[in-house]
Motif scaffolding. Structure first.
Motif, PDB file in Angstrom:
ATOM      1  N   PRO A 236       0.764  -1.255   0.000  1.00 12.92           N
ATOM      2  CA  PRO A 236       0.000   0.000   0.000  1.00 12.92           C
ATOM      3  C   PRO A 236       0.790   1.298   0.000  1.00 12.92           C
ATOM      4  O   PRO A 236       0.208   2.355  -0.225  1.00 12.92           O
ATOM      5  N   GLU A 237       2.082   1.237   0.221  1.00  9.79           N
ATOM      6  CA  GLU A 237       2.868   2.479   0.240  1.00  9.79           C
ATOM      7  C   GLU A 237       3.972   2.435  -0.819  1.00  9.79           C
ATOM      8  O   GLU A 237       4.688   1.441  -0.904  1.00  9.79           O
ATOM      9  N   PRO A 238       4.102   3.501  -1.575  1.00  8.73           N
ATOM     10  CA  PRO A 238       3.209   4.659  -1.681  1.00  8.73           C
ATOM     11  C   PRO A 238       1.926   4.307  -2.434  1.00  8.73           C
ATOM     12  O   PRO A 238       1.959   3.477  -3.354  1.00  8.73           O
ATOM     13  N   ALA A 239       0.839   4.920  -2.062  1.00 12.97           N
ATOM     14  CA  ALA A 239      -0.459   4.600  -2.653  1.00 12.97           C
ATOM     15  C   ALA A 239      -0.559   5.123  -4.082  1.00 12.97           C
ATOM     16  O   ALA A 239      -0.094   6.221  -4.390  1.00 12.97           O
ATOM     17  N   LEU A 240      -1.191   4.331  -4.932  1.00 11.82           N
ATOM     18  CA  LEU A 240      -1.430   4.750  -6.312  1.00 11.82           C
ATOM     19  C   LEU A 240      -2.780   5.436  -6.478  1.00 11.82           C
ATOM     20  O   LEU A 240      -3.015   6.114  -7.483  1.00 11.82           O
TER      21      LEU A 240
ATOM     22  N   LEU B  87     -10.297   9.129 -14.760  1.00 18.71           N
ATOM     23  CA  LEU B  87      -9.188   9.583 -15.601  1.00 18.71           C
ATOM     24  C   LEU B  87      -8.414   8.393 -16.161  1.00 18.71           C
ATOM     25  O   LEU B  87      -8.042   8.366 -17.343  1.00 18.71           O
ATOM     26  N   VAL B  88      -8.170   7.414 -15.300  1.00 22.51           N
ATOM     27  CA  VAL B  88      -7.454   6.206 -15.713  1.00 22.51           C
ATOM     28  C   VAL B  88      -8.194   5.495 -16.836  1.00 22.51           C
ATOM     29  O   VAL B  88      -7.598   5.095 -17.853  1.00 22.51           O
TER      30      VAL B  88
ATOM     31  N   PHE C 102      -3.083   7.088 -12.404  1.00 22.96           N
ATOM     32  CA  PHE C 102      -3.305   7.807 -13.656  1.00 22.96           C
ATOM     33  C   PHE C 102      -1.998   8.026 -14.404  1.00 22.96           C
ATOM     34  O   PHE C 102      -1.914   7.809 -15.623  1.00 22.96           O
ATOM     35  N   GLU C 103      -0.979   8.453 -13.700  1.00 18.88           N
ATOM     36  CA  GLU C 103       0.314   8.695 -14.359  1.00 18.88           C
ATOM     37  C   GLU C 103       0.911   7.403 -14.902  1.00 18.88           C
ATOM     38  O   GLU C 103       1.590   7.412 -15.936  1.00 18.88           O
ATOM     39  N   CYS C 104       0.659   6.279 -14.216  1.00 13.61           N
ATOM     40  CA  CYS C 104       1.113   4.973 -14.733  1.00 13.61           C
ATOM     41  C   CYS C 104       0.532   4.705 -16.116  1.00 13.61           C
ATOM     42  O   CYS C 104       1.168   4.055 -16.951  1.00 13.61           O
ATOM     43  N   CYS C 105      -0.692   5.196 -16.349  1.00 14.34           N
ATOM     44  CA  CYS C 105      -1.352   4.987 -17.641  1.00 14.34           C
ATOM     45  C   CYS C 105      -1.063   6.103 -18.638  1.00 14.34           C
ATOM     46  O   CYS C 105      -0.952   5.862 -19.842  1.00 14.34           O
ATOM     47  N   LEU C 106      -0.955   7.324 -18.135  1.00 15.56           N
ATOM     48  CA  LEU C 106      -0.786   8.461 -19.045  1.00 15.56           C
ATOM     49  C   LEU C 106       0.567   8.464 -19.737  1.00 15.56           C
ATOM     50  O   LEU C 106       0.645   8.736 -20.944  1.00 15.56           O
ATOM     51  N   LEU C 107       1.639   8.185 -19.014  1.00  6.03           N
ATOM     52  CA  LEU C 107       2.967   8.289 -19.626  1.00  6.03           C
ATOM     53  C   LEU C 107       3.153   7.326 -20.794  1.00  6.03           C
ATOM     54  O   LEU C 107       3.712   7.705 -21.833  1.00  6.03           O
ATOM     55  N   PRO C 108       2.680   6.070 -20.705  1.00  4.54           N
ATOM     56  CA  PRO C 108       2.757   5.205 -21.886  1.00  4.54           C
ATOM     57  C   PRO C 108       1.941   5.737 -23.062  1.00  4.54           C
ATOM     58  O   PRO C 108       2.344   5.580 -24.222  1.00  4.54           O
ATOM     59  N   GLN C 109       0.798   6.379 -22.768  1.00  4.98           N
ATOM     60  CA  GLN C 109      -0.010   6.925 -23.851  1.00  4.98           C
ATOM     61  C   GLN C 109       0.670   8.126 -24.492  1.00  4.98           C
ATOM     62  O   GLN C 109       0.591   8.336 -25.703  1.00  4.98           O
ATOM     63  N   ILE C 110       1.357   8.912 -23.681  1.00  2.97           N
ATOM     64  CA  ILE C 110       2.146  10.025 -24.224  1.00  2.97           C
ATOM     65  C   ILE C 110       3.254   9.489 -25.130  1.00  2.97           C
ATOM     66  O   ILE C 110       3.499  10.033 -26.218  1.00  2.97           O
ATOM     67  N   TYR C 111       3.922   8.444 -24.676  1.00  2.00           N
ATOM     68  CA  TYR C 111       4.977   7.826 -25.493  1.00  2.00           C
ATOM     69  C   TYR C 111       4.416   7.418 -26.855  1.00  2.00           C
ATOM     70  O   TYR C 111       5.034   7.661 -27.904  1.00  2.00           O
TER      71      TYR C 111
ATOM     72  N   GLU D 225       0.740  20.689 -27.137  1.00  4.02           N
ATOM     73  CA  GLU D 225      -0.585  21.200 -27.481  1.00  4.02           C
ATOM     74  C   GLU D 225      -1.611  20.923 -26.381  1.00  4.02           C
ATOM     75  O   GLU D 225      -2.725  21.465 -26.425  1.00  4.02           O
ATOM     76  N   TYR D 226      -1.234  20.098 -25.413  1.00  8.13           N
ATOM     77  CA  TYR D 226      -2.126  19.732 -24.310  1.00  8.13           C
ATOM     78  C   TYR D 226      -1.426  20.150 -23.008  1.00  8.13           C
ATOM     79  O   TYR D 226      -0.695  19.354 -22.409  1.00  8.13           O
ATOM     80  N   PRO D 227      -1.599  21.387 -22.572  1.00 11.09           N
ATOM     81  CA  PRO D 227      -0.762  21.947 -21.497  1.00 11.09           C
ATOM     82  C   PRO D 227      -0.787  21.166 -20.188  1.00 11.09           C
ATOM     83  O   PRO D 227       0.267  20.984 -19.553  1.00 11.09           O
ATOM     84  N   ALA D 228      -1.942  20.720 -19.734  1.00 12.68           N
ATOM     85  CA  ALA D 228      -2.007  19.990 -18.465  1.00 12.68           C
ATOM     86  C   ALA D 228      -1.296  18.649 -18.570  1.00 12.68           C
ATOM     87  O   ALA D 228      -0.559  18.239 -17.663  1.00 12.68           O
ATOM     88  N   ILE D 229      -1.504  17.962 -19.668  1.00 12.39           N
ATOM     89  CA  ILE D 229      -0.842  16.682 -19.897  1.00 12.39           C
ATOM     90  C   ILE D 229       0.659  16.892 -20.032  1.00 12.39           C
ATOM     91  O   ILE D 229       1.467  16.116 -19.485  1.00 12.39           O
ATOM     92  N   HIS D 230       1.043  17.946 -20.731  1.00 10.95           N
ATOM     93  CA  HIS D 230       2.460  18.257 -20.904  1.00 10.95           C
ATOM     94  C   HIS D 230       3.122  18.546 -19.564  1.00 10.95           C
ATOM     95  O   HIS D 230       4.258  18.106 -19.309  1.00 10.95           O
ATOM     96  N   ARG D 231       2.422  19.256 -18.684  1.00  4.68           N
ATOM     97  CA  ARG D 231       2.954  19.552 -17.357  1.00  4.68           C
ATOM     98  C   ARG D 231       3.223  18.267 -16.563  1.00  4.68           C
ATOM     99  O   ARG D 231       4.266  18.113 -15.938  1.00  4.68           O
ATOM    100  N   ILE D 232       2.291  17.333 -16.617  1.00  5.42           N
ATOM    101  CA  ILE D 232       2.464  16.058 -15.915  1.00  5.42           C
ATOM    102  C   ILE D 232       3.614  15.268 -16.527  1.00  5.42           C
ATOM    103  O   ILE D 232       4.418  14.655 -15.821  1.00  5.42           O
ATOM    104  N   ALA D 233       3.708  15.285 -17.851  1.00  7.92           N
ATOM    105  CA  ALA D 233       4.787  14.570 -18.529  1.00  7.92           C
ATOM    106  C   ALA D 233       6.145  15.086 -18.092  1.00  7.92           C
ATOM    107  O   ALA D 233       7.073  14.300 -17.833  1.00  7.92           O
ATOM    108  N   LEU D 234       6.285  16.390 -18.005  1.00 14.91           N
ATOM    109  CA  LEU D 234       7.559  16.976 -17.586  1.00 14.91           C
ATOM    110  C   LEU D 234       7.887  16.599 -16.144  1.00 14.91           C
ATOM    111  O   LEU D 234       9.045  16.286 -15.819  1.00 14.91           O
ATOM    112  N   ALA D 235       6.879  16.616 -15.266  1.00  9.63           N
ATOM    113  CA  ALA D 235       7.106  16.266 -13.862  1.00  9.63           C
ATOM    114  C   ALA D 235       7.524  14.805 -13.730  1.00  9.63           C
ATOM    115  O   ALA D 235       8.464  14.475 -12.991  1.00  9.63           O
TER     116      ALA D 235
END
Length: 209
Positions: free
Chosen positions: A77-81, A95-96, A159-168, A179-189
């Protein structure tokens, strides 16, 4: 644990990120999708669907990336997803599912092969198909993501576990994530976090095979 997957598979990539975020050790067992190894008798004993990934932990065999990731979250359970509060968990799952249920399945290898084999679509049409569905999904996500560094707050999660592969995948097919600022911000982080860096397709042993 043994993770059976393919370096460029979005579903396998998700699980690699989750295992890394949890700090769990595993052995990576490549399954070459282009050579059809996922359809072999030995692999189908692990996953009768003939899909990746499959996670083996002793006598336990798990398939379907989201089921694997939620099992990891419950058993380690730690760290929680996912957030602890029920409404926040439901919103995170929404979102996932946008990525894992609506965007990615229509662009996976077997769907694309069917479109080309049965309907004779060209490579150009195939890429147009992929870009269309990613764009539709990303536009919806842009309206739902909050201004925090990650989807549910200060730490990356399911969500990030799923988003980063989709960005790739999007970048692989020539899309500009800026072109997708919120998604781009998460990708950079996420791009600064070792768990995500180590999970990238080019850092897997089968990427050079």
């Amino acid at each position: 644990m043994d993770l059976h997957g393919y370096f460029r598979s979005s579903a396998s990539y998700r699980v690699r990120i989750g295992l890394n975020l949890k700090g769990l050790q595993y052995d990576y067992c490549p399954v070459n999708l282009l050579k059809g190894e996922q359809r072999g008798n030995d692999y189908r004993k692990l996953n009768p669907q003939g899909l990746v990934p499959a996670l083996v932990d002793g006598d336990t065999i798990l398939t379907q990336s989201l089921a694997i990731l939620e099992w990891l979250d419950e058993t380690h359970p730690e760290p929680a997803l996912l957030p602890a509060e029920p409404l926040a968990r439901a919103r995170a799952r929404a979102l996932v599912y946008n990525v894992a249920c609506d965007i990615q399945p229509v662009q996976n290898l077997r769907v694309l092969k069917y479109l080309q084999g049965e309907y004779g679509i060209s490579d150009e049409q195939k890429i147009g198909w992929i870009r269309h569905w990613i764009h539709e999904g990303f536009c919806a996500l842009e309206q739902q993501l909050n201004p925090a560094p990650f989807a549910t707050g200060e730490q990356p999660g399911l969500f990030e576990c799923c988003l980063l592969p989709q960005i790739y995948s999007a970048e692989r097919f020539g899309m500009d994530i800026a072109e997708y600022p919120a998604i781009h911000r998460i990708a950079l982080a996420c791009g600064e976090i070792p768990a995500f860096i180590e999970a990238r397709p080019e850092n897997q042993p089968d990427s050079t095979l």
